[in-house]
Design an enzyme around this catalytic site. Structure first.
Site, short mmCIF file in Angstrom:
data_model
loop_
_atom_site.label_atom_id
_atom_site.label_comp_id
_atom_site.label_asym_id
_atom_site.label_seq_id
_atom_site.Cartn_x
_atom_site.Cartn_y
_atom_site.Cartn_z
N ASN A 16 11.70 20.96 -26.80
CA ASN A 16 12.52 22.10 -27.22
C ASN A 16 13.85 21.63 -27.78
OD1 ASN A 16 11.38 24.94 -26.58
ND2 ASN A 16 10.73 23.68 -24.87
N ARG A 67 24.57 20.85 -3.85
CA ARG A 67 24.37 21.48 -5.16
C ARG A 67 25.71 21.87 -5.76
NH1 ARG A 67 19.37 23.32 -6.94
NH2 ARG A 67 18.47 23.12 -4.89
N MET A 92 15.73 21.24 -14.92
CA MET A 92 14.99 21.65 -13.73
C MET A 92 15.85 21.72 -12.48
SD MET A 92 12.23 22.39 -15.08
CE MET A 92 11.13 22.65 -13.71
N ARG A 93 17.07 22.17 -12.61
CA ARG A 93 17.90 22.38 -11.43
C ARG A 93 18.39 23.82 -11.39
NH1 ARG A 93 17.08 19.23 -7.55
NH2 ARG A 93 19.10 19.71 -6.64
N LEU A 95 21.08 26.42 -10.79
CA LEU A 95 22.53 26.33 -10.93
C LEU A 95 23.22 27.29 -9.96
CD1 LEU A 95 22.71 26.19 -14.82
CD2 LEU A 95 22.92 24.27 -13.23
N ASN A 109 18.30 30.04 -21.31
CA ASN A 109 17.20 29.28 -20.71
C ASN A 109 15.90 29.71 -21.35
OD1 ASN A 109 15.94 27.49 -18.71
ND2 ASN A 109 15.13 29.38 -17.83
N HIS A 111 11.89 29.95 -20.35
CA HIS A 111 11.04 29.96 -19.17
C HIS A 111 9.60 30.21 -19.58
CE1 HIS A 111 9.91 30.51 -14.97
NE2 HIS A 111 9.23 31.57 -15.35
N SER A 138 9.52 33.16 -22.30
CA SER A 138 10.68 34.05 -22.42
C SER A 138 11.96 33.22 -22.63
CB SER A 138 10.85 34.88 -21.14
OG SER A 138 9.67 35.58 -20.81
N GLU A 145 20.65 35.10 -10.64
CA GLU A 145 19.27 35.33 -10.21
C GLU A 145 18.33 34.39 -10.97
OE1 GLU A 145 17.70 39.22 -10.98
OE2 GLU A 145 15.71 38.70 -10.18
N ASP A 147 15.83 32.88 -13.13
CA ASP A 147 14.91 33.43 -14.13
C ASP A 147 14.94 34.95 -14.16
OD1 ASP A 147 12.63 30.88 -13.05
OD2 ASP A 147 14.24 30.77 -14.51
N GLU A 176 7.26 28.18 -27.92
CA GLU A 176 8.63 27.86 -27.49
C GLU A 176 9.43 27.29 -28.65
OE1 GLU A 176 8.29 25.16 -24.22
OE2 GLU A 176 7.84 26.75 -22.80
N1 LIG Z 1 21.12 30.16 -11.49
C1 LIG Z 1 20.12 29.83 -12.32
N2 LIG Z 1 19.78 28.54 -12.46
C2 LIG Z 1 18.75 28.21 -13.30
C3 LIG Z 1 18.03 29.20 -13.99
C4 LIG Z 1 18.43 30.56 -13.84
O1 LIG Z 1 17.87 31.49 -14.47
N3 LIG Z 1 19.47 30.83 -13.00
N4 LIG Z 1 16.93 28.85 -14.77
C5 LIG Z 1 16.36 27.54 -14.41
C6 LIG Z 1 15.21 27.05 -15.19
N5 LIG Z 1 14.00 27.20 -14.38
C7 LIG Z 1 13.00 27.98 -14.90
O2 LIG Z 1 13.08 28.45 -16.06
C8 LIG Z 1 13.87 26.58 -13.11
C9 LIG Z 1 14.31 25.28 -12.94
C10 LIG Z 1 14.20 24.67 -11.69
C11 LIG Z 1 13.66 25.34 -10.60
C12 LIG Z 1 13.60 24.66 -9.27
O3 LIG Z 1 12.97 25.16 -8.34
N6 LIG Z 1 14.26 23.50 -9.18
C13 LIG Z 1 14.33 22.73 -7.92
C14 LIG Z 1 14.03 21.27 -8.20
C15 LIG Z 1 12.70 21.15 -8.91
C16 LIG Z 1 12.54 19.73 -9.48
O4 LIG Z 1 13.48 18.93 -9.40
O5 LIG Z 1 11.44 19.49 -10.04
C17 LIG Z 1 15.74 22.81 -7.35
O6 LIG Z 1 16.71 23.01 -8.14
O7 LIG Z 1 15.86 22.59 -6.13
C18 LIG Z 1 13.21 26.65 -10.77
C19 LIG Z 1 13.30 27.26 -12.02
C20 LIG Z 1 17.45 26.49 -14.44
N7 LIG Z 1 18.43 26.89 -13.47
N1 LIG Z 2 11.56 26.53 -15.20
C1 LIG Z 2 11.98 25.85 -16.39
C2 LIG Z 2 10.77 25.33 -17.12
O1 LIG Z 2 9.71 25.12 -16.55
N2 LIG Z 2 10.97 25.11 -18.42
C3 LIG Z 2 9.91 24.57 -19.22
O2 LIG Z 2 10.01 23.15 -19.22
C4 LIG Z 2 9.41 22.69 -20.41
C5 LIG Z 2 10.34 21.67 -21.03
O3 LIG Z 2 9.66 21.05 -22.09
P1 LIG Z 2 10.51 20.09 -23.06
O4 LIG Z 2 11.27 19.14 -22.18
O5 LIG Z 2 9.43 19.41 -23.88
O6 LIG Z 2 11.43 20.97 -23.86
C6 LIG Z 2 9.19 23.90 -21.33
O7 LIG Z 2 7.83 24.28 -21.36
C7 LIG Z 2 10.02 24.98 -20.68
O8 LIG Z 2 9.48 26.29 -20.86
#
Ligand SMILES: Nc1nc2c(c(=O)[nH]1)N[C@@H](CN(C=O)c1ccc(C(=O)N[C@@H](CCC(=O)O)C(=O)O)cc1)CN2
Ligand SMILES: NCC(=O)N[C@@H]1O[C@H](COP(=O)([O-])[O-])[C@@H](O)[C@H]1O
Length: 215
Positions: A16, A67, A92-93, A95, A109, A111, A138, A145, A147, A176
């Site tokens: 992306n 965190r 993948m964290r 926030l 973001n 998703h 999306s 909150e 996602d 995407e």
């Molecule tokens: N406050 C917010 N933070 C984040 C959002 C959001 O909408 N509000 N979107 C995410 C992106 N995401 C899905 O789209 C997502 C990323 C990470 C996790 C998660 O459970 N992370 C774990 C670690 C997982 C790992 O390291 O593989 C964690 O943080 O403990 C869920 C959804 C980005 N942040």
């Molecule tokens: N919850 C967040 C999540 O799962 N996001 C997803 O991670 C991938 C990143 O791919 P990329 O590193 O090739 O852009 C994408 O598929 C995105 O939708």
């Protein structure tokens, strides 16, 4: 119009990120990527950034006791690049509220599901397990909150009978790479804003979960 300054946060491959780099370089998006920041040193997206001559930074969450401490330092690093948009591209964290509030209305973001379905992780397998015949992706504003922020644009893909999580993910990825650059373009053209709990495009409130990009 002055180009937008983007900071892109990644954790992995960066496909992306690459789609947004390409759209900026082609002039499709009036923006410059000031920096790419990853929480993982081995994220291939860092290589993509370096090949594009974009500044990179690695901030590992493993180096922090909480965190909140991680996000405080992440905020400092982002601030050094003075972005007007922060783009989460496979970051993948989760926030903390302080970081999300600082960039309220200026953080996106992507998703891999048709929100509000399947917030969190492992979305493709969940759609297959649920025997959904439609899945998708999306782009939304980031709020506290997870996602749950206002959805801006979605794309739908069919789920095929013989799909695996990988084959479905590949079909979603293709969409995407279309809709994320488009939403960043809208933001860079000052056409997209976030109100209290909904997204507005060209003064029109977008449906909460219904703005679909044609497949
Ligand atoms: N406050 C917010 N933070 C984040 C959002 C959001 O909408 N509000 N979107 C995410 C992106 N995401 C899905 O789209 C997502 C990323 C990470 C996790 C998660 O459970 N992370 C774990 C670690 C997982 C790992 O390291 O593989 C964690 O943080 O403990 C869920 C959804 C980005 N942040
Ligand atoms: N919850 C967040 C999540 O799962 N996001 C997803 O991670 C991938 C990143 O791919 P990329 O590193 O090739 O852009 C994408 O598929 C995105 O939708």
């Amino acid at each position: 119009m002055v180009p937008s300054r983007l900071v892109v946060l990644i954790s992995g491959s960066g496909s992306n990120l690459q789609a947004i780099i390409d759209a900026c370089n082609s002039g499709e998006i009036n923006a410059n990527i000031a920096a790419v920041i990853s929480n993982k040193a081995d994220a291939y997206g860092l290589e993509r950034a370096k090949q594009a001559g974009i500044a990179t930074a690695v901030l590992s969450h493993k180096d922090f006791d909480s965190r909140e401490a991680y996000d405080a330092q992440l905020m400092n690093v982002i601030d050094t690049f003075a972005p007007n948009l922060v783009v989460l591209a496979g970051f993948m964290r989760i926030l903390t509220p302080s970081l999300v509030q600082k960039f309220k209305g200026k953080m996106l973001n992507i998703h891999p599901s048709l929100l509000p379905k399947y917030q969190g992780l492992n979305t493709h397998q969940r759609a297959i397990d649920a025997k959904d015949d439609v899945h998708g992706v999306s782009v939304h504003f980031v709020t506290e909150e997870l996602d749950g922020g206002p959805v801006i644009l979605q794309a739908k893909v069919p789920v095929l009978a013989d799909d695996t999580a990988d084959t479905l993910a590949k079909r979603v990825h293709a969409q995407e790479h279309i809709i994320y650059p488009l939403v960043v373009k809208w933001f860079s053209e000052q056409r997209l804003t976030m109100e209290a709990d909904y997204a507005v495009l060209d003064e029109k409130q977008l449906p909460a979960h219904g703005a679909h990009y044609p497949e």
